[in-house]
Scaffold this motif. Structure first.
Motif, PDB file in Angstrom:
ATOM      1  N   ASP A  60      -0.399  66.464  27.135  1.00 56.90           N
ATOM      2  CA  ASP A  60      -1.116  65.312  26.577  1.00 56.90           C
ATOM      3  C   ASP A  60      -0.921  64.078  27.436  1.00 56.90           C
ATOM      4  O   ASP A  60       0.114  63.898  28.071  1.00 56.90           O
ATOM      5  N   VAL A  61      -1.957  63.209  27.443  1.00 56.00           N
ATOM      6  CA  VAL A  61      -1.858  61.872  28.020  1.00 56.00           C
ATOM      7  C   VAL A  61      -1.707  60.908  26.856  1.00 56.00           C
ATOM      8  O   VAL A  61      -2.535  60.894  25.945  1.00 56.00           O
ATOM      9  N   SER A  62      -0.658  60.093  26.870  1.00 55.85           N
ATOM     10  CA  SER A  62      -0.353  59.264  25.707  1.00 55.85           C
ATOM     11  C   SER A  62      -1.419  58.204  25.451  1.00 55.85           C
ATOM     12  O   SER A  62      -1.627  57.314  26.278  1.00 55.85           O
ATOM     13  N   PRO A  63      -2.110  58.245  24.297  1.00 59.06           N
ATOM     14  CA  PRO A  63      -3.073  57.191  23.974  1.00 59.06           C
ATOM     15  C   PRO A  63      -2.407  55.838  23.760  1.00 59.06           C
ATOM     16  O   PRO A  63      -3.029  54.795  23.964  1.00 59.06           O
ATOM     17  N   ALA A  64      -1.125  55.834  23.357  1.00 59.66           N
ATOM     18  CA  ALA A  64      -0.430  54.566  23.139  1.00 59.66           C
ATOM     19  C   ALA A  64      -0.250  53.790  24.437  1.00 59.66           C
ATOM     20  O   ALA A  64      -0.158  52.563  24.433  1.00 59.66           O
ATOM     21  N   VAL A  65      -0.198  54.505  25.565  1.00 62.98           N
ATOM     22  CA  VAL A  65      -0.024  53.861  26.866  1.00 62.98           C
ATOM     23  C   VAL A  65      -1.368  53.585  27.531  1.00 62.98           C
ATOM     24  O   VAL A  65      -1.612  52.493  28.046  1.00 62.98           O
ATOM     25  N   THR A  66      -2.257  54.589  27.535  1.00 64.31           N
ATOM     26  CA  THR A  66      -3.489  54.468  28.316  1.00 64.31           C
ATOM     27  C   THR A  66      -4.574  53.635  27.627  1.00 64.31           C
ATOM     28  O   THR A  66      -5.286  52.881  28.291  1.00 64.31           O
ATOM     29  N   THR A  67      -4.703  53.757  26.305  1.00 65.97           N
ATOM     30  CA  THR A  67      -5.812  53.083  25.622  1.00 65.97           C
ATOM     31  C   THR A  67      -5.760  51.563  25.752  1.00 65.97           C
ATOM     32  O   THR A  67      -6.776  50.949  26.129  1.00 65.97           O
ATOM     33  N   LEU A 276      -7.015  57.342  42.959  1.00 65.58           N
ATOM     34  CA  LEU A 276      -5.583  57.134  42.747  1.00 65.58           C
ATOM     35  C   LEU A 276      -5.321  56.560  41.356  1.00 65.58           C
ATOM     36  O   LEU A 276      -4.384  56.978  40.668  1.00 65.58           O
ATOM     37  N   PHE A 277      -6.174  55.614  40.926  1.00 69.07           N
ATOM     38  CA  PHE A 277      -6.013  55.040  39.590  1.00 69.07           C
ATOM     39  C   PHE A 277      -6.183  56.111  38.517  1.00 69.07           C
ATOM     40  O   PHE A 277      -5.418  56.165  37.545  1.00 69.07           O
ATOM     41  N   GLY A 278      -7.175  56.980  38.686  1.00 68.20           N
ATOM     42  CA  GLY A 278      -7.387  58.049  37.723  1.00 68.20           C
ATOM     43  C   GLY A 278      -6.199  58.989  37.636  1.00 68.20           C
ATOM     44  O   GLY A 278      -5.773  59.380  36.541  1.00 68.20           O
ATOM     45  N   VAL A 279      -5.619  59.342  38.769  1.00 70.89           N
ATOM     46  CA  VAL A 279      -4.467  60.235  38.796  1.00 70.89           C
ATOM     47  C   VAL A 279      -3.271  59.597  38.098  1.00 70.89           C
ATOM     48  O   VAL A 279      -2.586  60.231  37.282  1.00 70.89           O
ATOM     49  N   VAL A 280      -3.005  58.304  38.400  1.00 71.40           N
ATOM     50  CA  VAL A 280      -1.865  57.618  37.788  1.00 71.40           C
ATOM     51  C   VAL A 280      -2.075  57.456  36.282  1.00 71.40           C
ATOM     52  O   VAL A 280      -1.141  57.618  35.487  1.00 71.40           O
ATOM     53  N   THR A 281      -3.314  57.153  35.883  1.00 74.60           N
ATOM     54  CA  THR A 281      -3.618  56.986  34.459  1.00 74.60           C
ATOM     55  C   THR A 281      -3.377  58.270  33.681  1.00 74.60           C
ATOM     56  O   THR A 281      -3.093  58.219  32.478  1.00 74.60           O
ATOM     57  N   TRP A 282      -3.471  59.398  34.348  1.00 72.87           N
ATOM     58  CA  TRP A 282      -3.355  60.708  33.683  1.00 72.87           C
ATOM     59  C   TRP A 282      -1.915  61.193  33.557  1.00 72.87           C
ATOM     60  O   TRP A 282      -1.675  62.312  33.132  1.00 72.87           O
ATOM     61  N   CYS A 283      -0.917  60.352  33.890  1.00 73.27           N
ATOM     62  CA  CYS A 283       0.483  60.790  33.885  1.00 73.27           C
ATOM     63  C   CYS A 283       1.281  60.453  32.631  1.00 73.27           C
ATOM     64  O   CYS A 283       2.158  61.231  32.253  1.00 73.27           O
ATOM     65  N   PRO A 284       1.077  59.290  31.963  1.00 74.65           N
ATOM     66  CA  PRO A 284       2.012  58.873  30.903  1.00 74.65           C
ATOM     67  C   PRO A 284       2.116  59.851  29.734  1.00 74.65           C
ATOM     68  O   PRO A 284       1.121  60.401  29.276  1.00 74.65           O
ATOM     69  N   LYS A 285       3.342  60.040  29.270  1.00 71.59           N
ATOM     70  CA  LYS A 285       3.634  60.831  28.069  1.00 71.59           C
ATOM     71  C   LYS A 285       4.364  59.919  27.082  1.00 71.59           C
ATOM     72  O   LYS A 285       5.159  59.087  27.484  1.00 71.59           O
ATOM     73  N   ALA A 286       4.084  60.058  25.813  1.00 75.76           N
ATOM     74  CA  ALA A 286       4.826  59.263  24.818  1.00 75.76           C
ATOM     75  C   ALA A 286       4.577  59.777  23.410  1.00 75.76           C
ATOM     76  O   ALA A 286       5.340  60.579  22.878  1.00 75.76           O
ATOM     77  N   THR A 287       3.486  59.332  22.793  1.00 75.32           N
ATOM     78  CA  THR A 287       3.325  59.500  21.347  1.00 75.32           C
ATOM     79  C   THR A 287       3.238  60.949  20.890  1.00 75.32           C
ATOM     80  O   THR A 287       3.951  61.365  19.970  1.00 75.32           O
ATOM     81  N   VAL A 288       2.357  61.726  21.502  1.00 74.80           N
ATOM     82  CA  VAL A 288       2.182  63.112  21.056  1.00 74.80           C
ATOM     83  C   VAL A 288       3.441  63.922  21.330  1.00 74.80           C
ATOM     84  O   VAL A 288       3.855  64.752  20.504  1.00 74.80           O
ATOM     85  N   VAL A 325      11.503  64.720  25.596  1.00 76.91           N
ATOM     86  CA  VAL A 325      12.212  63.445  25.723  1.00 76.91           C
ATOM     87  C   VAL A 325      12.248  62.985  27.179  1.00 76.91           C
ATOM     88  O   VAL A 325      11.978  61.830  27.509  1.00 76.91           O
ATOM     89  N   LEU A 326      12.573  63.907  28.091  1.00 74.25           N
ATOM     90  CA  LEU A 326      12.629  63.552  29.509  1.00 74.25           C
ATOM     91  C   LEU A 326      11.260  63.157  30.056  1.00 74.25           C
ATOM     92  O   LEU A 326      11.154  62.261  30.889  1.00 74.25           O
ATOM     93  N   SER A 327      10.206  63.829  29.597  1.00 70.67           N
ATOM     94  CA  SER A 327       8.861  63.477  30.071  1.00 70.67           C
ATOM     95  C   SER A 327       8.496  62.057  29.665  1.00 70.67           C
ATOM     96  O   SER A 327       7.827  61.335  30.424  1.00 70.67           O
ATOM     97  N   ILE A 328       8.917  61.645  28.477  1.00 71.17           N
ATOM     98  CA  ILE A 328       8.670  60.281  28.036  1.00 71.17           C
ATOM     99  C   ILE A 328       9.451  59.292  28.908  1.00 71.17           C
ATOM    100  O   ILE A 328       8.914  58.271  29.360  1.00 71.17           O
ATOM    101  N   MET A 329      10.704  59.607  29.169  1.00 66.30           N
ATOM    102  CA  MET A 329      11.547  58.718  29.966  1.00 66.30           C
ATOM    103  C   MET A 329      11.034  58.584  31.400  1.00 66.30           C
ATOM    104  O   MET A 329      11.080  57.518  32.002  1.00 66.30           O
ATOM    105  N   VAL A 330      10.502  59.667  31.952  1.00 66.05           N
ATOM    106  CA  VAL A 330      10.062  59.676  33.352  1.00 66.05           C
ATOM    107  C   VAL A 330       8.706  59.000  33.527  1.00 66.05           C
ATOM    108  O   VAL A 330       8.486  58.286  34.517  1.00 66.05           O
ATOM    109  N   THR A 331       7.793  59.198  32.576  1.00 65.63           N
ATOM    110  CA  THR A 331       6.404  58.761  32.806  1.00 65.63           C
ATOM    111  C   THR A 331       5.949  57.548  32.024  1.00 65.63           C
ATOM    112  O   THR A 331       5.064  56.825  32.478  1.00 65.63           O
ATOM    113  N   ALA A 332       6.498  57.308  30.821  1.00 60.58           N
ATOM    114  CA  ALA A 332       5.967  56.222  29.985  1.00 60.58           C
ATOM    115  C   ALA A 332       6.340  54.855  30.534  1.00 60.58           C
ATOM    116  O   ALA A 332       5.569  53.918  30.426  1.00 60.58           O
TER     117      ALA A 332
END
Length: 332
Positions: A60-67, A276-288, A325-332
């Motif tokens: 998942d891509v976190s909507p809380a970060v990207t939206t 590059l912006f699209g690739v970076v936008t597709w990385c964050p993990k958080a809410t789901v 948990v680690l994915s959130i810490m690394v990407t969010a």
């Protein structure tokens, strides 16, 4: 999800439906499959089913970060001439829906004990998407019927939040959480288009309601959700081999997602900076990840306690929680 739906440009989506679907699905399934393969090597105690479950948990891509970011860019007119914020908004939220539905489908397969045929599990996932879209349309129709009579932005904000809450709670009640997320986004999009087409004099009311939602998110929603994310992290579950293996899995998954996303946007003619912006936008993990990370752990603790396979299944469930948990810490 609601703000994303209200912020979508239906004209842009209508002219690029294949691109939105591709950008949502290809990176999502690429990351899920890459994680499933990598975890069989880095976390060998995970079975094939558990590996794929981890794949969809991380896909998942976190909507809380990207939206909020994409809506801000859209409000400032950055990339709007090519519809980039709207395309990314729609694809990111559809990605979330696919990841949640995929997780639910695999979860049912892992814990069904062979009692449910594979075709039935996959069919239920498709039904979830259809029901979500239909429920969102009905929710928008209900809101539109009383939209004009609402006195101000606060009333409309309450109407939107109340409708979205009903859709989410109802979807969870029938075990269709992914369909509920899709329903909220469809409700926002359908409501926006309905107001613009049927009530042009009320066009400003959509922006007004979105302003109230934005203020509520900034002052209450974001602090609460990220505070809960921090509270969900239990460092006592971390061990050096598990952390190392989880980190490898996360990096491999992000690499697979990045390559898939780059191929999708490159084929659409975006510039190097936009790619590059699209690739970076597709990385964050958080809410789901935070919401689903403990689902398997809770299920194992509640239903498998005392059974011979309890220890092995609990180890696998804790590995999923650690990776999330680690994915959130690394990407969010």
């Amino acid at each position: 999800m609601l703000r994303a739906g209200l912020g979508l440009d239906f004209g842009v989506l209508r002219s690029n439906p294949r691109f939105v679907a591709t950008l949502a699905a290809v990176p999502c399934f690429a990351e899920a499959c890459t994680v499933a393969v990598a975890s069989r090597w880095a976390l060998p105690f995970l079975s094939s089913g558990w590996s794929l479950l981890l794949g969809f948990l991380l896909a998942d891509v976190s909507p809380a970060v990207t939206t909020p970011l994409l809506l801000d860019l859209q409000a400032r007119g950055l990339g709007a001439e090519r519809g980039i914020p709207s395309l990314l908004l729609a694809a990111a939220n559809l990605n979330s829906v696919l990841a949640i539905v995929g997780y639910g489908v695999v979860f049912g397969g892992v814990f069904s004990g062979g009692g449910r045929p594979a075709w039935q599990t996959v069919g239920l996932g498709g039904l979830e998407l259809l029901c979500g879209a239909g429920a969102g349309w009905l929710g928008a129709a209900a809101c539109l019927s009383v939209w004009r009579t609402a006195r101000d932005g606060a009333d409309r904000h309450g109407l939107l939040v109340g409708g979205a809450t009903v859709l989410l709670l109802a979807s969870q009640r029938v075990d269709m959480a992914g369909g509920g997320c899709l329903a909220v986004m469809v409700m926002g999009l359908t409501l926006r288009e309905g107001v613009l087409s049927r009530m042009p004099a009320e066009a400003g009311s959509v922006a007004e309601a979105d302003c109230v939602l934005r203020a509520g998110w900034a002052s209450f929603g974001a602090p609460v959700i990220f505070g809960l994310l921090g509270a969900s992290m239990d460092t006592s579950l971390l061990s050096a081999p598990l952390v190392a293996g989880s980190f490898v899995v996360i990096v491999c998954g992000l690499a697979g997602r990045a390559v898939a996303c780059w191929l999708c946007v490159r084929s659409h003619g975006w510039s190097a900076a936009e790619q590059l912006f699209g690739v970076v936008t597709w990385c964050p993990k958080a809410t789901v990840q935070a919401a689903l990370s403990s689902v398997a752990l809770d299920y194992v603790a509640e239903h498998l306690a005392g059974l011979p396979e309890y220890g092995a299944e609990m180890e696998r469930a804790e590995a999923l929680l650690t990776c999330a948990v680690l994915s959130i810490m690394v990407t969010a």
